[in-house]
Design a protein around this motif. Structure first.
Motif, PDB file in Angstrom:
ATOM      1  N   UNK A   1       0.805  -1.280  -0.060  1.00 55.57           N
ATOM      2  CA  UNK A   1      -0.196  -0.231   0.000  1.00 55.57           C
ATOM      3  C   UNK A   1       0.890   1.306  -0.161  1.00 55.57           C
ATOM      4  N   UNK A   2       0.226   2.016  -0.901  1.00 60.00           N
ATOM      5  CA  UNK A   2       1.109   3.492  -0.723  1.00 60.00           C
ATOM      6  C   UNK A   2       0.685   4.451   0.047  1.00 60.00           C
ATOM      7  N   UNK A   3      -0.230   4.057   0.888  1.00 56.07           N
ATOM      8  CA  UNK A   3      -0.934   5.127   1.982  1.00 56.07           C
ATOM      9  C   UNK A   3       0.371   5.638   2.767  1.00 56.07           C
ATOM     10  N   UNK A   4       1.249   4.780   3.329  1.00 56.42           N
ATOM     11  CA  UNK A   4       2.232   5.196   4.369  1.00 56.42           C
ATOM     12  C   UNK A   4       3.267   6.368   3.755  1.00 56.42           C
ATOM     13  N   UNK A   5       3.244   6.007   2.477  1.00 56.15           N
ATOM     14  CA  UNK A   5       4.267   6.962   1.529  1.00 56.15           C
ATOM     15  C   UNK A   5       3.649   8.451   1.494  1.00 56.15           C
ATOM     16  N   UNK A   6       2.325   8.557   1.185  1.00 56.37           N
ATOM     17  CA  UNK A   6       1.882   9.720   1.415  1.00 56.37           C
ATOM     18  C   UNK A   6       1.783  10.216   2.655  1.00 56.37           C
ATOM     19  N   UNK A   7       1.453   9.604   3.602  1.00 56.44           N
ATOM     20  CA  UNK A   7       1.534  10.129   5.196  1.00 56.44           C
ATOM     21  C   UNK A   7       2.824  10.712   5.482  1.00 56.44           C
ATOM     22  N   UNK A   8       3.777  10.095   5.035  1.00 53.66           N
ATOM     23  CA  UNK A   8       5.161  10.334   5.332  1.00 53.66           C
ATOM     24  C   UNK A   8       5.563  11.550   4.560  1.00 53.66           C
ATOM     25  N   UNK A   9       5.007  11.825   3.348  1.00 55.04           N
ATOM     26  CA  UNK A   9       5.163  12.974   2.553  1.00 55.04           C
ATOM     27  C   UNK A   9       4.713  14.255   3.454  1.00 55.04           C
ATOM     28  N   UNK A  10       3.671  13.909   3.871  1.00 58.23           N
ATOM     29  CA  UNK A  10       3.053  15.189   4.786  1.00 58.23           C
ATOM     30  C   UNK A  10       3.818  15.506   6.002  1.00 58.23           C
ATOM     31  N   UNK A  11       4.260  14.273   6.661  1.00 60.05           N
ATOM     32  CA  UNK A  11       5.050  14.616   8.036  1.00 60.05           C
ATOM     33  C   UNK A  11       6.511  15.386   7.560  1.00 60.05           C
ATOM     34  N   UNK A  12       7.057  14.835   6.469  1.00 52.28           N
ATOM     35  CA  UNK A  12       8.424  15.431   6.005  1.00 52.28           C
ATOM     36  C   UNK A  12       8.361  16.646   5.482  1.00 52.28           C
ATOM     37  N   UNK A  13       7.130  16.922   4.684  1.00 53.07           N
ATOM     38  CA  UNK A  13       7.255  18.093   3.736  1.00 53.07           C
ATOM     39  C   UNK A  13       6.246  19.212   3.777  1.00 53.07           C
ATOM     40  N   UNK A  14       5.290  18.861   4.754  1.00 52.58           N
ATOM     41  CA  UNK A  14       4.063  19.668   4.645  1.00 52.58           C
ATOM     42  C   UNK A  14       3.158  19.265   3.598  1.00 52.58           C
ATOM     43  N   UNK A  15       2.037  19.949   3.530  1.00 50.83           N
ATOM     44  CA  UNK A  15       1.009  19.710   2.580  1.00 50.83           C
ATOM     45  C   UNK A  15       1.342  20.077   1.158  1.00 50.83           C
ATOM     46  N   UNK A  16       1.667  21.253   0.839  1.00 51.80           N
ATOM     47  CA  UNK A  16       1.994  21.592  -0.201  1.00 51.80           C
ATOM     48  C   UNK A  16       3.018  20.949  -1.126  1.00 51.80           C
ATOM     49  N   UNK A  17       4.446  20.886  -0.426  1.00 57.64           N
ATOM     50  CA  UNK A  17       5.384  20.113  -1.226  1.00 57.64           C
ATOM     51  C   UNK A  17       5.205  18.480  -0.947  1.00 57.64           C
ATOM     52  N   UNK A  18       4.685  18.072   0.224  1.00 57.52           N
ATOM     53  CA  UNK A  18       4.318  16.655   0.258  1.00 57.52           C
ATOM     54  C   UNK A  18       3.363  16.446  -0.655  1.00 57.52           C
ATOM     55  N   UNK A  19       2.406  17.067  -1.035  1.00 57.33           N
ATOM     56  CA  UNK A  19       1.389  16.723  -2.359  1.00 57.33           C
ATOM     57  C   UNK A  19       2.037  16.491  -3.572  1.00 57.33           C
ATOM     58  N   UNK A  20       2.906  17.402  -3.852  1.00 56.95           N
ATOM     59  CA  UNK A  20       3.314  17.601  -5.126  1.00 56.95           C
ATOM     60  C   UNK A  20       4.296  16.239  -5.324  1.00 56.95           C
ATOM     61  N   UNK A  21       5.139  16.092  -4.416  1.00 53.08           N
ATOM     62  CA  UNK A  21       6.098  14.898  -4.451  1.00 53.08           C
ATOM     63  C   UNK A  21       5.313  13.707  -4.480  1.00 53.08           C
ATOM     64  N   UNK A  22       4.186  13.569  -3.571  1.00 57.22           N
ATOM     65  CA  UNK A  22       3.372  12.182  -3.510  1.00 57.22           C
ATOM     66  C   UNK A  22       2.753  12.056  -5.134  1.00 57.22           C
ATOM     67  N   UNK A  23       2.274  13.154  -5.485  1.00 49.54           N
ATOM     68  CA  UNK A  23       1.679  12.886  -6.935  1.00 49.54           C
ATOM     69  C   UNK A  23       2.647  12.576  -8.016  1.00 49.54           C
ATOM     70  N   UNK A  24       3.934  13.135  -7.936  1.00 45.16           N
ATOM     71  CA  UNK A  24       4.670  12.926  -8.883  1.00 45.16           C
ATOM     72  C   UNK A  24       5.160  11.400  -8.725  1.00 45.16           C
TER      73      UNK A  24
END
Length: 240
Positions: A77-100
Motif C-alpha cells: 500500500x502507498x498510504x504510508x508513503x503519502x502520510x510520510x510526505x505530509x510529515x516530512x514536507x508539509x501539505x504543499x510540497x508533500x502533495x506535489x512529491x507524492x503526486x509525482x
C-alpha cells in the motif's frame, strides 16, 4: 487466449513463438517478485521511514519520489508513503512529491503490463481479474478516473490492468494524474496534521476528503452516463 499463444500466421508452427516464451518468462519473474514482496517486505513505521528519508538531506525529495514510485509498482500500500510526505514536507510540497511519485509508478506499471501482454498480466491479477476486465476492457478516461479516485482501491491492479486491457496511454496518464490529486492531498494532509496540527491544515484535509467523495460519485455517474457534465480532462470535456 492461452499464455503460449503464437504470434505467427503459420498454422503449421508447432511451438510457441519467442514473444510468447519471453512473456511467459516475464510472467514467472513478476509473479515471484510480487509474492516475495507481499510476504517478506514491509515498509517501516512512520517514524523510521521519516528518519531514513531525512538522512539523505538535500536528496530527500528525489529519494522520496523514487521510493514512492517503486512502492506503486508493487502490492505494498502507498498510504504510508503519502502520510510520510505530509510529515516530512508539509501539505504543499508533500502533495506535489507524492503526486509525482504515484504517477511515475503508475506509468511504469502500465508500461510493464504492455510489455508482458494481456493474458500474462490478467493471470497475475488473480481474483481482481474479473473486476478489472469488466471495468477497463474497451474503456478509457472515465473508467480509469473512477477506479483511481475511489478510496481504498489499490493502485497496482489498476495500473497493470489498464496496460493489459489496452486503455490508451494518453487517457490513462491524464486520468491518473488528475484523479490522484485529491487522494494524495487528502492523505498527505493527514500526515501533515498529525505532525503539526493547525486550523489551515485541518481545513485542507476536510476539503480534500470531501473532494475525493464528490469526485468518486461524479466519476461513477459520468461513466454510467448520468452526470450533467463530463469529467475534467476527459475527451468529452475537451469537445465542449
Amino acid at each position: 487466449m492461452p499464455l503460449f499463444s503464437s504470434d505467427s500466421n503459420d498454422s503449421d508452427s508447432s511451438g510457441p513463438s519467442w514473444v510468447s516464451v519471453l512473456r511467459f518468462v516475464g510472467f514467472i519473474v513478476v509473479v515471484l517478485v510480487m509474492v516475495w514482496l507481499a510476504f517478506n517486505v514491509r515498509l517501516p513505521d512512520l517514524d523510521e521511514l521519516r528518519a531514513r528519508i531525512e538522512s539523505f538531506g538535500w536528496w530527500s525529495w528525489l529519494v522520496f519520489v523514487g521510493v514512492y514510485a517503486a512502492v506503486a509498482l508493487t502490492p505494498i500500500p502507498v498510504t504510508l508513503m503519502a502520510l510520510t510526505g505530509g510529515v516530512l514536507f508539509g501539505v504543499l510540497t508533500g502533495s506535489a512529491l507524492s503526486i509525482v511519485g504515484s504517477v511515475l509508478g503508475s506509468l511504469a506499471a502500465y508500461g510493464i503490463a504492455r510489455g508482458l501482454g494481456k493474458e500474462t498480466v490478467l493471470a497475475l491479477l488473480g481474483r481482481r481479474r474479473a473486476t478489472l476486465e469488466k471495468r477497463l476492457d474497451s474503456a478509457g478516461f472515465d473508467a480509469v478516473f473512477m477506479l483511481r479516485v475511489m478510496p481504498g482501491m489499490p493502485y497496482w491492479p489498476v495500473n497493470y490492468g489498464a496496460g493489459a486491457l489496452g486503455v490508451p496511454f494518453r487517457e490513462f496518464a491524464v486520468a491518473s494524474l488528475i484523479a490522484s490529486v485529491p487522494g494524495q492531498v487528502s492523505l498527505v494532509a493527514v500526515g501533515a496534521f498529525a505532525a503539526e496540527p493547525s486550523v489551515v491544515v485541518g481545513i485542507l484535509m476536510v476539503v480534500a476528503w470531501a473532494a475525493v467523495l464528490t469526485l468518486t460519485i461524479w466519476a461513477w455517474r459520468s461513466w454510467k452516463g448520468t452526470a450533467s457534465r463530463p469529467l475534467p480532462g476527459s475527451p468529452d470535456a475537451s469537445a465542449d
